[in-house]
Design a protein around this motif. Structure first.
Motif, mmCIF file in Angstrom:
data_model
loop_
_atom_site.group_PDB
_atom_site.id
_atom_site.type_symbol
_atom_site.label_atom_id
_atom_site.label_comp_id
_atom_site.label_asym_id
_atom_site.label_seq_id
_atom_site.Cartn_x
_atom_site.Cartn_y
_atom_site.Cartn_z
ATOM 1 N N GLU A 105 0.839 -1.191 0.000
ATOM 2 C CA GLU A 105 0.000 0.000 0.000
ATOM 3 C C GLU A 105 0.885 1.256 0.000
ATOM 4 O OE1 GLU A 105 -1.778 -2.938 3.080
ATOM 5 O OE2 GLU A 105 0.212 -2.240 2.418
ATOM 6 N N THR A 106 0.300 2.402 -0.311
ATOM 7 C CA THR A 106 1.027 3.671 -0.228
ATOM 8 C C THR A 106 1.475 3.891 1.211
ATOM 9 O OG1 THR A 106 -0.264 4.593 -2.042
ATOM 10 C CG2 THR A 106 0.868 6.156 -0.606
ATOM 11 N N ALA A 107 2.777 4.096 1.399
ATOM 12 C CA ALA A 107 3.321 4.161 2.762
ATOM 13 C C ALA A 107 4.363 5.260 2.875
ATOM 14 C CB ALA A 107 3.943 2.819 3.142
ATOM 15 N N CYS A 108 4.527 5.729 4.108
ATOM 16 C CA CYS A 108 5.562 6.709 4.440
ATOM 17 C C CYS A 108 6.211 6.301 5.751
ATOM 18 C CB CYS A 108 4.959 8.107 4.579
ATOM 19 S SG CYS A 108 6.150 9.354 5.159
ATOM 20 N N ALA A 109 7.539 6.440 5.820
ATOM 21 C CA ALA A 109 8.284 6.169 7.051
ATOM 22 C C ALA A 109 9.165 7.364 7.370
ATOM 23 C CB ALA A 109 9.140 4.912 6.898
ATOM 24 N N ILE A 110 9.124 7.788 8.625
ATOM 25 C CA ILE A 110 9.987 8.865 9.114
ATOM 26 C C ILE A 110 10.976 8.236 10.092
ATOM 27 C CG2 ILE A 110 10.098 11.096 10.276
ATOM 28 C CD1 ILE A 110 7.128 11.481 9.512
ATOM 29 N N ILE A 111 12.266 8.408 9.830
ATOM 30 C CA ILE A 111 13.315 7.710 10.578
ATOM 31 C C ILE A 111 14.207 8.705 11.306
ATOM 32 C CG2 ILE A 111 15.401 6.300 10.332
ATOM 33 C CD1 ILE A 111 12.923 4.667 10.000
ATOM 34 N N LYS A 112 14.559 8.391 12.539
ATOM 35 C CA LYS A 112 15.595 9.112 13.270
ATOM 36 C C LYS A 112 16.545 8.077 13.882
ATOM 37 C CE LYS A 112 16.074 12.950 14.369
ATOM 38 N NZ LYS A 112 15.343 13.851 15.253
ATOM 39 N N HIS A 113 17.820 8.200 13.581
ATOM 40 C CA HIS A 113 18.842 7.305 14.124
ATOM 41 C C HIS A 113 18.480 5.838 13.885
ATOM 42 C CE1 HIS A 113 20.615 10.887 15.768
ATOM 43 N NE2 HIS A 113 19.535 11.136 16.485
ATOM 44 N N GLY A 132 -1.602 5.311 3.655
ATOM 45 C CA GLY A 132 -2.595 6.316 3.284
ATOM 46 C C GLY A 132 -3.101 6.086 1.878
ATOM 47 N N THR A 133 -4.152 6.772 1.523
ATOM 48 C CA THR A 133 -4.667 6.666 0.154
ATOM 49 C C THR A 133 -3.817 7.480 -0.808
ATOM 50 O OG1 THR A 133 -6.185 8.497 0.582
ATOM 51 C CG2 THR A 133 -7.028 6.261 0.913
ATOM 52 N N THR A 134 -3.072 8.460 -0.269
ATOM 53 C CA THR A 134 -2.153 9.279 -1.062
ATOM 54 C C THR A 134 -0.847 9.414 -0.287
ATOM 55 O OG1 THR A 134 -2.811 11.367 -0.048
ATOM 56 C CG2 THR A 134 -4.087 10.615 -1.970
ATOM 57 N N PRO A 135 0.254 9.788 -0.950
ATOM 58 C CA PRO A 135 1.496 10.031 -0.211
ATOM 59 C C PRO A 135 1.355 11.102 0.856
ATOM 60 C CG PRO A 135 1.978 9.788 -2.546
ATOM 61 C CD PRO A 135 0.481 9.827 -2.415
ATOM 62 N N GLU A 136 0.572 12.157 0.561
ATOM 63 C CA GLU A 136 0.384 13.205 1.563
ATOM 64 C C GLU A 136 -0.304 12.648 2.810
ATOM 65 O OE1 GLU A 136 -1.816 17.496 2.322
ATOM 66 O OE2 GLU A 136 -2.541 16.140 0.760
ATOM 67 N N GLU A 137 -1.354 11.881 2.622
ATOM 68 C CA GLU A 137 -2.064 11.318 3.771
ATOM 69 C C GLU A 137 -1.150 10.391 4.567
ATOM 70 O OE1 GLU A 137 -6.113 8.832 4.941
ATOM 71 O OE2 GLU A 137 -5.300 8.676 2.914
ATOM 72 N N ALA A 138 -0.383 9.559 3.874
ATOM 73 C CA ALA A 138 0.534 8.654 4.567
ATOM 74 C C ALA A 138 1.550 9.450 5.387
ATOM 75 C CB ALA A 138 1.247 7.750 3.563
ATOM 76 N N ILE A 160 9.380 -2.486 20.714
ATOM 77 C CA ILE A 160 7.939 -2.511 20.972
ATOM 78 C C ILE A 160 7.292 -1.439 20.095
ATOM 79 C CG2 ILE A 160 6.128 -2.005 22.648
ATOM 80 C CD1 ILE A 160 7.429 -4.683 23.177
ATOM 81 N N VAL A 161 6.233 -1.799 19.382
ATOM 82 C CA VAL A 161 5.518 -0.837 18.537
ATOM 83 C C VAL A 161 4.037 -0.870 18.898
ATOM 84 C CG1 VAL A 161 4.806 -0.259 16.188
ATOM 85 C CG2 VAL A 161 7.168 -0.975 16.629
ATOM 86 N N TYR A 162 3.503 0.282 19.269
ATOM 87 C CA TYR A 162 2.065 0.472 19.435
ATOM 88 C C TYR A 162 1.521 0.995 18.105
ATOM 89 C CZ TYR A 162 2.868 0.446 24.543
ATOM 90 O OH TYR A 162 3.214 0.113 25.844
ATOM 91 N N ALA A 163 0.373 0.474 17.682
ATOM 92 C CA ALA A 163 -0.185 0.908 16.396
ATOM 93 C C ALA A 163 -1.691 0.746 16.384
ATOM 94 C CB ALA A 163 0.435 0.105 15.252
ATOM 95 N N ARG A 164 -2.289 1.413 15.423
ATOM 96 C CA ARG A 164 -3.680 1.162 15.075
ATOM 97 C C ARG A 164 -3.715 0.960 13.565
ATOM 98 N NH1 ARG A 164 -5.735 7.140 16.990
ATOM 99 N NH2 ARG A 164 -4.807 8.401 15.323
ATOM 100 N N LEU A 165 -4.850 0.940 12.954
ATOM 101 C CA LEU A 165 -4.958 0.632 11.533
ATOM 102 C C LEU A 165 -4.052 1.545 10.690
ATOM 103 C CD1 LEU A 165 -8.719 -0.088 10.746
ATOM 104 C CD2 LEU A 165 -6.770 -1.617 10.443
ATOM 105 N N GLY A 166 -2.981 0.966 10.135
ATOM 106 C CA GLY A 166 -2.128 1.699 9.212
ATOM 107 C C GLY A 166 -1.397 2.878 9.781
ATOM 108 N N GLN A 167 -1.160 2.913 11.109
ATOM 109 C CA GLN A 167 -0.496 4.066 11.705
ATOM 110 C C GLN A 167 0.174 3.674 13.018
ATOM 111 O OE1 GLN A 167 -3.076 7.210 13.198
ATOM 112 N NE2 GLN A 167 -1.619 8.783 12.519
ATOM 113 N N THR A 168 1.435 4.057 13.172
ATOM 114 C CA THR A 168 2.106 3.842 14.451
ATOM 115 C C THR A 168 1.581 4.853 15.462
ATOM 116 O OG1 THR A 168 3.926 5.229 13.624
ATOM 117 C CG2 THR A 168 4.234 2.827 13.544
ATOM 118 N N VAL A 169 1.562 4.427 16.724
ATOM 119 C CA VAL A 169 1.104 5.279 17.815
ATOM 120 C C VAL A 169 2.251 5.619 18.763
ATOM 121 C CG1 VAL A 169 -0.457 5.397 19.808
ATOM 122 C CG2 VAL A 169 -1.244 4.377 17.661
ATOM 123 N N GLY A 170 3.102 4.656 19.032
ATOM 124 C CA GLY A 170 4.262 4.872 19.901
ATOM 125 C C GLY A 170 5.297 3.805 19.626
#
Length: 527
Positions: free
Chosen positions: A283-291, A300-306, A433-443
């Protein structure tokens, strides 16, 4: 003739498989009065273009034989190349045998690598693409580089001709040395490719015989990488660094930088982590990485939404982060990315409007990356005195591999969220440990020595509501305390490998809290 390290070129032997730019190069050589010697198809191509060529057989007195396997393996060729011009006894020997020196060898090899890269190539066909005479001439010329120039690629023709023009038909010592280095790099790479291919054939033969101990990795690991650039410094300013890349296209090492400041060592490390994570999703996805750890991941349905959903996870940590997409970036997504300071943005492509927006941020590094599609990709980690080698962690889960171990099974929505969380967890440093909901990380709780501490940190860093989220753990829970802590924050389901001696205790804790728990039977440590 020798003047300040110059060597004039009188005779050149040309024998090439890749005939691109051959005729232009040969004509340029003839402008300097250089006599051309050639073989087989190369000689035919030159004659058809109107070049005067002396056939190798006229020098050796022996015709090509064995379907072209033997052409240049002769003392009249190798003596002419290897004789040292500063040795009177060498020159006397040449005169005694009527051998004239050869001052330049222009050889590129049979296309072995390209041949075996084609699926289903028969072994017999691959073997016929192993060049013998070519590497022998290259090595002879490169060994005698002080007197002989060796040119192993059409990419070198231009600079060779340019120097011949500057130096009146001669080449400098520095150029001959550099050409020799190129030559030995080429033969080393060629031999390594042959050895690697034969190793795969050996493995296939062992498998056909039903051998149970067939090695997955070869007994000799020969790595050939080319330095593509020096970096300003390494992880810290006091460390020197450079980027080396395999010849195969694709991946972060071969990314095209379309804009922005020079990439740093740490930029490359983080960019690779982001790119590998985001390409786990169809699916259309985005990842933000630090270290190297995910600050936020979303679909998301679009890159912006993701992107905006990924940013919601941890907008503070996203500042100065690395952002990767698995889809072509459009203008709306580009404008969203530039709303906060971002170090690097990565995508398989960009539309024109998106690129204009991103380029307006002069320091923002913009990478276009082609995906790599490899059946078995290996990775290496250095340790003192050696390398550790392993296959990449490519395992993706499916419903058939999962086992519900609690009284309550996850709902369809929980299951979808669990599988998403599990995929992100795979790319998070252990203990993860990853907390998430539908298609989105939470913590996200990453890189802790204690798993329960990762549970606490993931919850403490959550900016989105934890109540109703699910939790993924990259390895089993050794005690029930992690489940108790997660339940306190309102999670509803857990996915984990299982396999602890206290699994029953952990399952009981999940049942007490009314959680659904899935065992995968597979762990995803990332050190």
């Amino acid at each position: 003739m020798k003047e300040n390290g110059l060597r004039h070129i009188r005779r050149a032997l040309l024998s090439v498989s890749d005939k691109s730019s051959l005729v232009e190069f040969a004509r340029a050589l003839q402008r300097f009065g250089i006599e051309l010697i050639s073989t087989g198809g190369t000689a035919r191509a030159l004659r058809e273009a109107g070049c005067q060529v002396l056939d190798v057989a006229e020098i050796t007195g022996v015709p090509e034989m064995l379907d072209g396997r033997v052409k240049t393996l002769h003392p009249r060729i190798h003596g002419a190349i290897l004789a040292r011009r500063d040795r009177a006894d060498h020159l006397r020997t040449l005169r005694e045998h009527g051998i004239e020196t050869i001052d330049m060898v222009v050889v590129n090899l049979y296309p072995f690598e390209q041949t075996v890269a084609q699926p289903g190539t028969p072994l017999e066909e691959a073997i016929e693409q192993i060049d013998i005479g070519g590497p022998a001439m290259i090595r002879s010329a490169a060994k005698n580089w002080q007197d002989v120039a060796v040119v192993v690629s059409p990419e070198l023709y231009g600079e060779v001709i340019a120097e011949l023009e500057r130096c009146g038909g001669a080449l400098t010592r520095a150029t001959r040395l550099r050409l020799a280095r190129h030559a030995f790099e080429r033969t080393a790479h060629y031999d390594a490719a042959i050895a690697a291919y034969l190793a795969t054939q050996e493995e296939a033969s062992d498998a056909e015989r039903g051998a149970s101990n067939a090695p997955l990795f070869p007994p000799l690991l020969a790595l050939q990488l080319r330095k593509t650039r020096d970096l300003r410094y390494g992880e810290n300013p006091h460390q020197a660094a450079a980027l080396y890349a395999f010849d195969e296209e694709g991946g972060i090492a071969h990314a095209a930088q379309l804009s922005g400041k020079e990439m740093s060592f740490n930029n490359y490390i983080d960019a690779d982590a982001a790119w590998q994570l985001v390409n786990e999703f169809s699916e259309t996805a985005c990842a933000i990485i630090k270290h190297t750890n995910p600050a936020g991941v979303a679909l998301g349905t679009t890159p912006e939404e993701a992107y905006r959903r990924a940013l919601e996870t941890d907008p503070i940590s996203a500042f100065g982060g690395i952002v990767a997409f698995n889809r072509t970036l459009d203008e709306r997504a580009a404008r969203a990315v530039t709303e906060i300071f971002t170090e690097v943005v990565i995508a398989p492509d960009y539309d024109r409007e998106a690129l204009a927006v991103l380029r307006s941020k002069k320091s923002l590094r913009v990478l276009r990356v082609a995906p790599r599609d490899e059946e078995r990709e290996t990775e290496w980690r250095t340790i003192s005195g050696g390398l550790l080698v392993q296959t990449r962690d490519r395992l993706l889960l499916n419903y058939e591999e999962l086992r519900t171990v609690t009284r309550r099974a996850p709902t369809a929505e929980e299951m979808e969220a669990l599988l998403f969380a599990w995929t992100v967890c795979k790319h998070t440093k252990s203990n993860a440990i990853v907390y998430a909901r539908l298609g989105q990380t939470v913590g996200v709780g990453a890189g802790q020595m204690s798993r329960v501490d990762s549970v606490r940190i993931g919850a403490a860093r959550a900016r989105l509501p934890l109540d109703g989220s699910v939790l993924a753990s990259d390895a089993f829970f050794p005690f029930r305390d992690g489940i108790d802590e997660a339940a306190r924050h309102g999670i509803t389901a857990v996915i984990q490998p299982g396999g602890s001696v206290r699994d029953e205790e952990v399952i009981a804790a999940a049942d007490e809290h009314g959680l659904a728990m899935i065992f995968t039977g597979v762990r995803h440590f990332k050190h």
